[in-house]
Design a protein around this motif. Sequence first.
Motif, short mmCIF file in Angstrom:
data_model
loop_
_atom_site.label_atom_id
_atom_site.label_comp_id
_atom_site.label_asym_id
_atom_site.label_seq_id
_atom_site.Cartn_x
_atom_site.Cartn_y
_atom_site.Cartn_z
N ARG A 1 8.39 3.42 -3.26
CA ARG A 1 7.79 4.26 -2.23
C ARG A 1 7.87 5.73 -2.62
N GLN B 1 0.84 -1.20 0.00
CA GLN B 1 0.00 0.00 0.00
C GLN B 1 0.88 1.26 0.00
N GLY B 2 0.55 2.20 -0.87
CA GLY B 2 1.30 3.43 -0.96
C GLY B 2 2.45 3.39 -1.94
N TYR B 3 2.73 2.24 -2.52
CA TYR B 3 3.80 2.11 -3.51
C TYR B 3 3.24 2.25 -4.92
#
Length: 244
Positions: free
Chosen positions: A96, A72-74
């Motif tokens: 990231r 998540q968030g990548y």
Amino acid sequence: MNIIRVATYNIHKGVQGLGPARRLEIHNLGLAVESLDADVVCLQEVRHSNRLEAKRFPMWPELSQADFLAPQGYEAVYRTNAITRHGEHGNALLSRWPVLSHQHEDMSDHRLEQRGFLHVMLNVHGKMVHVLVVHLGLIKASRVRQIAQLQRFIEREIPESAPLLVAGDFNDWGKTVQQAMAREGLHSWNARQPTFPSRLPLAQLDHVFARNLTPMGLMVPQGHIWTRMSDHLPLIAEFSLPIS
């Protein structure tokens, strides 16, 4: 000091074993990739799709493997190296940090091996960092020509002063790759870290080379879970990014 943690991992298309014993490992790989806690994850043998495997395994993800593995968030970047009868596979990068741009270059040397490398530009703490994700061929003569192509690309496309990472599966059991990369000012941590085969690592086929970044450390995760997910072990390297 800004630290960049980089991992490279040949995931063997998310499937392990032979014949009836073949098993789907992509879900375990998803947890494993997240546990690496790397800022940049360079992946080889990543399936974008495979119709035959999707029929064989009821739990085959609907997403492409690069998107499925991205924590998540990548941000996930994937480009195809090989098109097969049932699908396609290639290299991927999970970041990231924001992705500024990306491109792919074919480096297939003969008709039996489709190869390529992925070039991604990242914004790391406001500085542009170039990353090349590489998967070289199995034949030594092919690798020599592919390394020369890689060198020409670096000289043509990447400013000499820019931070550069070159990571992946180089399939080299000797020192040919290290010596060629050194001629481009690219170096890796001196300590040898065998990554292949995963059950009894004998050779370091996987590398992370850097230019204009300071090596901080290198390690290979150990344990049974890593030996069952792929024929390679992941390699993790840390570098410091100069603050300007």
